[in-house]
Design an enzyme around this catalytic site. Structure first.
Site, short mmCIF file in Angstrom:
data_model
loop_
_atom_site.label_atom_id
_atom_site.label_comp_id
_atom_site.label_asym_id
_atom_site.label_seq_id
_atom_site.Cartn_x
_atom_site.Cartn_y
_atom_site.Cartn_z
N LYS A 22 0.84 -1.20 0.00
CA LYS A 22 0.00 0.00 0.00
C LYS A 22 0.87 1.25 0.00
O LYS A 22 0.68 2.16 -0.81
CB LYS A 22 -0.90 0.00 1.25
CG LYS A 22 -1.57 1.33 1.52
CD LYS A 22 -2.45 1.28 2.75
CE LYS A 22 -1.75 1.58 4.05
NZ LYS A 22 -1.47 3.00 4.31
N ASN A 23 1.83 1.31 0.92
CA ASN A 23 2.60 2.54 1.07
C ASN A 23 3.51 2.81 -0.12
O ASN A 23 3.82 3.96 -0.40
CB ASN A 23 3.39 2.53 2.38
CG ASN A 23 2.48 2.70 3.59
OD1 ASN A 23 1.30 3.02 3.44
ND2 ASN A 23 3.02 2.48 4.78
N CYS A 118 -4.81 9.30 9.95
CA CYS A 118 -5.06 8.46 11.13
C CYS A 118 -4.94 9.28 12.41
O CYS A 118 -4.17 10.23 12.46
CB CYS A 118 -3.99 7.38 11.23
SG CYS A 118 -4.31 5.89 10.36
N ARG A 123 1.33 14.36 13.61
CA ARG A 123 1.70 14.10 12.23
C ARG A 123 1.69 15.33 11.33
O ARG A 123 0.92 15.42 10.37
CB ARG A 123 0.82 13.00 11.62
CG ARG A 123 0.88 11.72 12.39
CD ARG A 123 0.16 10.59 11.69
NE ARG A 123 0.97 9.94 10.68
CZ ARG A 123 0.55 8.93 9.94
NH1 ARG A 123 -0.65 8.46 10.08
NH2 ARG A 123 1.35 8.38 9.04
N ASP A 309 4.48 0.20 12.08
CA ASP A 309 3.24 -0.35 11.53
C ASP A 309 3.01 -1.81 11.90
O ASP A 309 1.98 -2.38 11.53
CB ASP A 309 3.22 -0.19 9.99
CG ASP A 309 2.97 1.25 9.58
OD1 ASP A 309 2.64 2.08 10.43
OD2 ASP A 309 3.10 1.54 8.36
N ARG A 401 -8.73 0.04 4.52
CA ARG A 401 -7.76 0.98 3.95
C ARG A 401 -6.45 0.26 3.63
O ARG A 401 -5.71 0.69 2.76
CB ARG A 401 -7.45 2.11 4.95
CG ARG A 401 -8.61 3.05 5.16
CD ARG A 401 -8.19 4.18 6.06
NE ARG A 401 -6.88 4.69 5.64
CZ ARG A 401 -6.01 5.31 6.42
NH1 ARG A 401 -6.30 5.51 7.69
NH2 ARG A 401 -4.87 5.72 5.94
#
Ligand code: UD1
Length: 422
Positions: A22-23, A118, A123, A309, A401
């Protein structure tokens, strides 16, 4: 909102295919903005975050076609009509800020909403902005938007030294530097496999990049970039998550497409906890060495350290380990929101600031729990697989997600997992 029902039922065995990252995909997609020729990404994951990035790029005038059931993304930015990334889309996903560097580099101007994302700490995006400023950008922050301009229409090469490692800021600066005039040196750059994957794709498009995968990346700007076809690297976080299934439940799972280099520090912790990980010719095979796993201490760090993560999922494992484990979260503040939910299932956890002390219990017990963010939601599913009785994880939109077809992948190993539409 959908929920996931999990019935803990002992050992799980089978093979689980691991998707593209995903990233990585979320930074490869905006790279289309750097060129007017097509960019084709294969091995794309089928996730709602990818659909959000698709919407964002389409709102700018890019063409994004999802082919082969979403596994292939065909992107083209030959006719970008809009240079404003709107709050309505950006607020859904923090990675939206990754359109800023490429748009500014190619068009000399861009307006991008400041992201939400999130709920795992403040952040900010200050490092992204400072890097672009160092490359000559004029930035004006007003009405919740970054209004960015490159004087003379083009960014300039610069030496950018990040005060601490940021994956996203490294990606934004790397993409922007490919079209800047002159040479850019990124110091204290992130070394994540997703950065290496982005650099490989940019090089196929004609970028001149050296040092990706180290903390110093040098980019010599070129006048234009072309098209490319690129296979998205394996998702090391999805990989690590499924490696925890046999660790937490017993049994043996082969994660297809997994390679050790993506998860070395994580695999080392599993080894110390009493879990064996072996590379096969098609992936990583994981099983417990003996009975119950042992407690281990974990500290999250930028790659190649233990990934933040995977912290929530590792905590789920350590809840049933023999002994006391200490988990230190060094990347994000406020990333232990899964702890109180795990405690509802009988886990013993003390959280003090960025440290959690986990005292292993013999068995967790199923309970209704709530997912608070993407990785937290999957940690609760893992805990549910190891618990006695039924666990219902609600608010699983977070899960969608970042994890494709979770129920299917787990059921293939014998798990009782069902989605309840709500
Ligand atoms: C990326 C990943 C995310 C992962 C994180 C750390 C994507 C889409 N997301 O997020 O899954 O958890 O890396 O591995 O790739 N920070 C600042 N100012 C900035 C940028 C970051 O203070 O301008 C801080 C953050 O708040 C955080 C730390 O730096 O405390 C690291 O964040 P960063 O590496 O930038 O994470 P992301 O790129 O957002």
């Amino acid at each position: 909102m959908d929920s996931i029902l999990v019935r803990g039922n002992g050992a799980l065995s089978g093979a689980i295919p691991i998707a593209g990252a995903k990233n990585a995909c979320l930074t490869l997609m905006p790279a289309t903005l750097l060129s007017d020729e097509p960019l084709t990404l294969t091995n794309a994951p089928r996730l709602s975050d990818i659909r959000t990035m698709t919407q964002l790029l389409q709102s700018l005038g890019a063409e994004v076609a999802s082919l082969q059931d979403g596994l292939v993304l065909a992107l083209s930015s030959h006719s970008i009509t809009n240079h404003k990334a709107d709050y309505d889309i950006v607020r859904k996903m923090r990675a939206s800020i990754l359109v800023l560097g490429p748009m500014l580099a190619r068009y000399g101007h861009a307006v991008v909403s400041l992201p939400g994302g999130c709920a795992i700490g403040a952040r900010p995006v200050d490092l992204h902005l400072k890097a672009l400023e160092a490359m000559g950008a004029d930035l004006d922050l007003r009405d919740g938007y970054v209004h960015a301009k490159a004087p003379g229409g083009r960014l300039k090469g610069a030496v950018v030294e990040f005060p601490f490692v940021s994956v996203g800021a490294t990606e934004n600066a790397l993409m922007a530097a490919t079209l800047a005039k002159g040479t850019t040196v990124l110091k204290n750059a992130a070394r994540e496999p997703e950065i290496v994957d982005l650099a490989r794709c940019l090089k196929k498009m004609g970028a001149k990049i050296d040092g990706e995968g180290t903390s110093m990346i040098t980019i010599e700007g070129v006048d234009r970039l072309g098209g490319a076809t690129h296979q998205v690297v394996t998702d090391r976080i999805e990989l690590g998550t499924y490696m925890l299934v046999p660790a937490i439940c017993g049994g043996e799972v082969e994660c297809i497409g997994g390679t050790l280099d993506l998860v070395e520090s994580f695999a080392a912790k599993l080894d110390a906890a009493g879990v064996s990980v072996t590379q096969t010719n098609r992936g990583l095979k994981v099983s417990r060495k003996n009975g119950r796993v042992r407690a281990v201490d974990v500290m999250t760090e930028p790659f190649p350290g233990f990934p933040t993560d995977l912290q929530a999922q590792m905590m789920a494992l350590l809840c049933t380990a023999d002994g006391v484990s200490v988990l230190e979260e060094k990347i994000f503040e406020n990333r232990f929101m899964h702890a109180p939910e795990l405690m509802r299932m009988g886990a013993k956890i003390d959280v003090h600031g960025g440290t959690a002390k986990v005292t292993g219990v013999e068995k967790l017990k199923g309970a209704p729990v709530m997912a608070t963010d993407l990785r937290a939601s999957v940690s609760l599913i893992l805990a549910g697989l190891a618990a006695e009785g039924e666990t219902v994880v609600s608010r699983v939109y977070h899960l969608d997600r970042g994890y494709e077809r979770v129920e299917e992948k787990l059921r293939a190993c014998g798990a009782h997992v069902e989605r309840i539409a709500g």
